[in-house]
Every structure is written in structure tokens, then in C-alpha cells.
Design an enzyme around this catalytic site. Structure first.
Site, PDB file in Angstrom:
ATOM      1  N   TYR A  67      11.503   1.113  -9.758  1.00 15.36           N
ATOM      2  CA  TYR A  67      10.883  -0.290  -9.592  1.00 15.36           C
ATOM      3  C   TYR A  67      11.412  -1.141 -10.726  1.00 15.36           C
ATOM      4  CZ  TYR A  67       7.557   1.858  -6.024  1.00 15.36           C
ATOM      5  OH  TYR A  67       7.118   2.505  -5.198  1.00 15.36           O
TER       6      TYR A  67
ATOM      7  N   GLY B 104      14.881   1.955   0.333  1.00 17.31           N
ATOM      8  CA  GLY B 104      13.628   1.481  -0.331  1.00 17.31           C
ATOM      9  C   GLY B 104      13.816   0.253  -0.860  1.00 17.31           C
TER      10      GLY B 104
ATOM     11  N   GLY C  97      19.818   2.835  -0.379  1.00 15.38           N
ATOM     12  CA  GLY C  97      19.275   1.339  -0.537  1.00 15.38           C
ATOM     13  C   GLY C  97      17.994   0.990   0.395  1.00 15.38           C
TER      14      GLY C  97
ATOM     15  N   ASN D  89       5.366   9.746 -11.457  1.00 19.41           N
ATOM     16  CA  ASN D  89       6.504   9.606 -10.588  1.00 19.41           C
ATOM     17  C   ASN D  89       7.600   8.905 -10.991  1.00 19.41           C
ATOM     18  OD1 ASN D  89       8.168   9.289  -8.009  1.00 19.41           O
ATOM     19  ND2 ASN D  89       6.455   8.553  -6.939  1.00 19.41           N
ATOM     20  N   LYS D  90       8.253   9.456 -11.816  1.00 18.18           N
ATOM     21  CA  LYS D  90       9.481   8.784 -12.738  1.00 18.18           C
ATOM     22  C   LYS D  90      10.598   8.405 -11.780  1.00 18.18           C
ATOM     23  CE  LYS D  90      12.032   9.074 -16.741  1.00 18.18           C
ATOM     24  NZ  LYS D  90      12.526   7.946 -17.035  1.00 18.18           N
TER      25      LYS D  90
ATOM     26  N   TYR E 104       7.660   4.281   1.576  1.00 21.66           N
ATOM     27  CA  TYR E 104       8.009   5.791   1.773  1.00 21.66           C
ATOM     28  C   TYR E 104       9.413   5.631   2.476  1.00 21.66           C
ATOM     29  CZ  TYR E 104       8.406  10.602   2.995  1.00 21.66           C
ATOM     30  OH  TYR E 104       8.847  11.937   3.330  1.00 21.66           O
ATOM     31  N   VAL E 105      10.402   6.608   1.978  1.00 23.00           N
ATOM     32  CA  VAL E 105      11.762   6.606   2.405  1.00 23.00           C
ATOM     33  C   VAL E 105      11.908   8.357   2.588  1.00 23.00           C
ATOM     34  CG1 VAL E 105      14.259   6.693   2.446  1.00 23.00           C
ATOM     35  CG2 VAL E 105      12.781   4.510   1.906  1.00 23.00           C
TER      36      VAL E 105
ATOM     37  N   GLU F  25       0.719  -1.128   0.061  1.00 23.67           N
ATOM     38  CA  GLU F  25      -0.158   0.121   0.038  1.00 23.67           C
ATOM     39  C   GLU F  25       0.837   1.351   0.015  1.00 23.67           C
ATOM     40  OE1 GLU F  25      -3.356   2.568   0.060  1.00 23.67           O
ATOM     41  OE2 GLU F  25      -3.349   0.338  -0.422  1.00 23.67           O
TER      42      GLU F  25
ATOM     43  N   GLY G 160      18.191   6.936  -2.200  1.00 20.93           N
ATOM     44  CA  GLY G 160      19.569   6.586  -2.924  1.00 20.93           C
ATOM     45  C   GLY G 160      20.443   5.923  -2.057  1.00 20.93           C
TER      46      GLY G 160
END
Length: 168
Positions: free
Chosen positions: A132, A98, A96, A125-126, A87-88, A84, A94
């Protein structure tokens, strides 16, 4: 630098709520957050709660979270995990964190015989999309997500028809 991923505890509810609000601001939807920290604590940590959460810490300080729940695929005949929220904090992206949160969820999915790990991402959200795709996730462009909420949900539940609000 020591990144730790652990299950969230009721004492994390206020921090999770703060992160939810930060994520909503980033996603340009702060006005949609109506949950309070008490709501998060009551619903996420209640006996038999369907959702679970992970906390991500850097040197003991909370820097992110994930909220997820088990889903089911009739086509696979197996459970899955639906993520759901992931978030970081912007300052720690950057490093690691996430990736570590997602890897922990992937490990839980594999350990529990799940057939998939899924989530949604805003089409603008590029940075998230690039991340991903860098881990091997594939977009499911053929599916369109629908939602019933608020007055429309109540109207439909009561057998009344409500015209959908169209974006202007």
C-alpha cells in the site's frame, strides 16, 4: 499472462465466498466467517445492494476479488469508496493483480468525483502495508477503529448497557 478486472456477477458468489474464507484464514480469523455463499449472493447482488465487487482473472481463471462500497466525507462534502476486502491468491501475488484491482477502484473513485479511497489493514500484515505504501497510500494512525457487533450491538440498540469484552 492476461489479467482481467471485471464487475462481479451473481454467478461469482461461490468463488467470492471461497476467497472470503481464504482471506479470513490468512488474517487468522476463519472462526469469524459465518456468511455462506448464499448469503454473499443474496446480499451482494440484491437490488439496491450497497456493496459492489470486482473479480480479478488471470487467463480467464479467478485469482482474486475486491468488495467495496461508497462512503461519505462530511469534511470533503464528497463521496468516497471504502474497500472492505482485497484478496489475491497467494500463488498469484506479485504479478500486479492487487495493483490492478486497486487501480480499477481508484479509476471508479475519480470518475465519480470521490474525494478518497480508504481501507483498513491489520497492523501485522507487513507485506500488505509495504504494498500500500509503494502505491502512495498513507496510514491514518491518528484514528482508532471501533466496532459494535453481536450481543453488544443488540444490547445497545435495546438501550441496555453491556460491558465491552477486553482482550485477555
Amino acid at each position: 499472462m492476461n489479467i482481467e478486472i471485471r464487475p462481479a456477477a451473481p454467478s461469482d458468489a461461490a468463488q467470492i465466498h471461497a476467497f472470503i474464507t481464504e482471506l479470513a484464514v490468512y488474517e487468522r480469523a476463519a472462526h469469524e466467517v459465518i456468511a455462506s455463499a448464499a448469503d454473499v449472493k443474496r446480499t451482494l447482488f440484491a437490488e439496491g445492494a450497497p456493496a459492489k465487487a470486482l473479480m480479478c482473472l488471470l487467463d480467464g481463471k479467478a485469482i482474486g476479488y475486491a468488495v467495496y462500497f461508497y462512503s461519505y466525507s462530511t469534511w470533503l462534502g464528497r463521496n468516497g469508496i471504502y474497500l472492505e476486502d482485497l484478496y489475491v491468491t497467494p500463488e498469484q501475488r506479485g504479478i500486479g493483480a492487487g495493483r490492478d484491482l486497486l487501480r480499477r477502484l481508484a479509476q471508479e473513485a475519480v470518475e465519480n468525483g470521490c474525494g478518497r479511497l480508504e481501507w483498513s489493514v491489520l497492523d501485522w500484515n507487513k507485506p500488505a502495508i509495504d504494498f500500500y505504501e509503494s502505491i502512495g497510500a498513507l496510514p491514518q494512525d491518528e484514528w482508532v477503529r471501533y466496532r459494535l457487533a453481536g450481543d453488544a450491538l443488540r444490547s445497545f440498540a435495546q438501550g441496555r448497557r453491556q460491558e465491552p469484552a477486553r482482550p485477555g
